[in-house]
Write an enzyme that holds these catalytic residues in place. Structure first.
Site, PDB file in Angstrom:
ATOM      1  N   CYS A   1      10.931  -3.858  -7.836  1.00 30.10           N
ATOM      2  CA  CYS A   1      12.014  -3.622  -6.881  1.00 30.10           C
ATOM      3  C   CYS A   1      13.099  -4.657  -7.143  1.00 30.10           C
ATOM      4  O   CYS A   1      13.489  -5.418  -6.271  1.00 30.10           O
ATOM      5  CB  CYS A   1      11.500  -3.709  -5.450  1.00 30.10           C
ATOM      6  SG  CYS A   1      12.744  -3.143  -4.272  1.00 30.10           S
TER       7      CYS A   1
ATOM      8  N   GLY B   1       0.759  -1.247   0.000  1.00 29.39           N
ATOM      9  CA  GLY B   1       0.000   0.000   0.000  1.00 29.39           C
ATOM     10  C   GLY B   1       0.784   1.288   0.000  1.00 29.39           C
ATOM     11  O   GLY B   1       0.182   2.364  -0.073  1.00 29.39           O
TER      12      GLY B   1
END
Length: 425
Positions: free
Chosen positions: A378, A262
Site C-alpha cells: 500500500c 485480514g
C-alpha cells in the site's frame, strides 16, 4: 467535558503525538465511549481527520505568525491551535465560535497562561482565507516546497510521489486526492454474501465492491457477522489478481504470508474455498493474527499461523499461490490514515526495503514451479515497489514478472496499491 466533540478531537490528536495512536482505531472507540453520535460524531471526525490532513499547511501558517515558531509552542497548545485553524480556514465555523471554543479548550487543557497567546494568534489566522495564506507562504519557494505547504505533505513524500508518477503524472491531482475523505467501500465475500444484498453503488473495478456515501458499516448485518467487510477496492484487486492468475495443474494450496489485519486474507479465503483450495493465513504478530481470525470467522477451514514469514515452517515449493502484502510505509493510504504522512520518515525505508525483499524471496521459494506470487504494497514509492521486484527477480532466473499494476486515488478512486504478479519457472 464542556465541549465533548472538540475535546474528543483534541484527545485523538494528543494520542497520535504522544503514543503513535491510529486514528481509525481510537476515534470510533472514543465516540462510542462518550456517547457521541449523529452530527456530533461527524463533526468530531471532520475536526480530527481534517486537522491531520491539513496539518502541514496549518503549521506553516502558525509558525509564520508565532515569534517562537512551531517548535516553541507547547505541544498540547499547538494541537488546540491546529484544531482552531482548521475551523477558521477549512470549515464553515463562524470565526468567533472557532476562536472562543479553541481558547476554552486551551484553558481547560493547558491552564490560563497560554490563553492570551492562543487568542491573539487565532485572531491573526482568521484575518485571511486559506488561499491567501498559501499564496503568501509559498511565494518564491521551489515547486516541491510550495506543494508541501499548499497540499500538506512532507517534502520527501511529495518528491517520492513525483518519482512514482513519472514526468507525465498529475502530482497535484494525487496530492489533492490524498486530502479528500475516502468513501466507505464494502466487499461481499464470495460464497458468504452477494454484492446485491449490500447497500451502496457498485464499485468501479471489483465485482464484489459496493461504495457507500456515508453511514456506519457496522450497522450492516453482513458486515457484523463477517460475511462482508470494509475493504478498499485496491485491496480487493490485489486478492483478485492473485486468484485469477492462470495456474496449470494442482491448485489447492494457497498462502497469505503477511495476512494481518485480514481483509485480503478473507477475500482470498472465500475465493479459495469456492475452488476447493486451502488457505494458510500467516501473521508475525499475535495480536494481528487475532484480527485475521476475526476476519475469517465465517471461513473456519482456513489455517491461521503465527510466524515470521521469512522463517516459517513450510516446505519449499509447497504452495500454488502466495500473496506477499508486505509491510511498507503506507504512503498509498494517506487519505485513509492522515496521521501516517507525519509519522513516517525517509529513513524507514532502510528497514522496510530489505524486509520486503526477503519476504518476496521467501514467497518465491515456497511456490512450486508454475505457481504464482502476488507482491503488493500500500505504497507507490518506487523503492518499495518496482525496485524490490527488480532486485529479487534479477537474482532469480527461475522467476518472471507477468504483470504489475499501480492503482491511484486520483485516477481509480482507490488507495495507491501496487501489485506485481510473478511466476516461478
Amino acid at each position: 467535558m464542556s465541549d465533548p466533540v472538540r475535546g474528543t478531537a483534541f484527545d485523538v490528536l494528543r494520542a497520535v503525538d504522544e503514543r503513535d495512536a491510529y486514528v481509525n482505531l481510537l476515534l470510533p472507540t472514543l465516540l462510542r465511549e462518550r456517547g457521541i453520535t449523529g452530527r456530533d460524531a461527524g463533526l468530531a471526525t471532520e475536526l480530527t481527520h481534517g486537522t491531520l490532513r491539513r496539518r502541514g499547511t496549518y503549521d506553516a501558517i502558525l509558525g509564520h505568525l508565532s515569534r517562537q515558531g512551531i517548535e516553541g509552542i507547547d505541544p498540547p497548545v499547538l494541537d488546540a491551535l491546529r484544531l482552531g485553524t482548521h475551523q477558521l480556514l477549512g470549515m464553515r465555523v463562524p470565526a468567533h465560535a472557532a476562536v472562543s471554543t479553541t481558547v476554552d479548550l486551551v484553558r481547560r487543557t493547558s491552564g490560563h497562561k497560554p490563553v492570551g497567546f492562543a487568542n491573539a494568534l487565532l485572531r491573526r489566522v482568521g484575518e485571511k482565507d486559506l488561499d491567501t495564506w498559501v499564496t503568501e507562504l509559498t511565494a518564491g519557494l521551489g515547486e516541491d516546497q510550495a506543494l508541501s505547504i499548499s497540499a500538506s505533505h512532507p517534502v520527501w513524500i511529495v518528491q517520492a510521489l513525483r518519482d512514482a508518477l513519472g514526468p507525465d503524472g498529475d502530482l497535484r491531482g494525487l496530492l489533492d486526492a490524498d486530502n479528500l475523505p475516502p468513501k466507505v467501500t464494502l466487499v461481499a465475500r464470495p460464497g458468504l454474501s452477494d454484492p446485491s444484498e449490500l447497500p451502496g453503488e457498485p464499485g468501479r473495478w471489483s465485482p464484489y465492491a459496493r461504495i457507500l456515501e456515508g453511514g456506519d458499516p457496522g450497522e450492516i448485518a453482513a458486515v457484523r457477522d463477517g460475511r462482508a467487510g470494509v475493504q478498499d477496492e485496491g485491496s480487493q484487486l490485489v486478492a483478485i489478481t492473485l486468484a485469477e492468475a492462470t495456474v496449470d495443474g494442482q491448485d489447492d494450496r494457497w498462502l497469505d504470508l503477511c495476512a494481518g489485519p485480514g481483509g485480503k486474507a478473507a477475500l482470498l479465503a472465500a475465493l479459495a474455498t469456492r475452488r476447493g483450495a486451502h488457505l494458510v493465513a500467516n501473521e508475525v504478530q499475535r495480536h494481528r493474527a487475532e484480527l485475521v481470525e476475526q476476519a475469517l470467522r465465517q471461513l473456519p477451514d482456513v489455517e491461521v499461523t503465527v510466524h515470521d514469514g521469512r522463517h516459517g515452517p513450510w516446505e519449499p515449493e509447497s504452495f500454488d499461490r502466495v500473496l506477499v502484502d508486505a509491510p511498507c510505509t503506507g504512503l498509498g493510504a494517506l487519505r485513509r490514515r492522515p496521521e501516517s504522512r507525519w509519522r513516517r520518515r525517509p529513513e524507514d525505508l532502510a528497514t522496510l526495503v530489505p524486509l520486503q525483499r526477503d519476504l518476496l524471496d521467501r514467497a518465491l521459494d515456497l511456490t512450486r514451479p508454475g505457481g504464482v506470487v502476488a507482491y503488493a504494497t500500500c505504497s507507490p514509492h518506487r523503492a518499495e515497489t518496482v525496485e524490490v521486484v527488480d532486485a529479487v527477480v534479477s537474482a532469480r532466473p527461475d522467476v518472471t514478472v507477468e504483470a504489475d499494476h499501480q492503482w491511484w486515488p486520483h485516477l481509480h478512486g482507490t488507495d495507491a496499491m501496487f501489485c506485481a504478479l510473478l511466476r516461478r519457472g
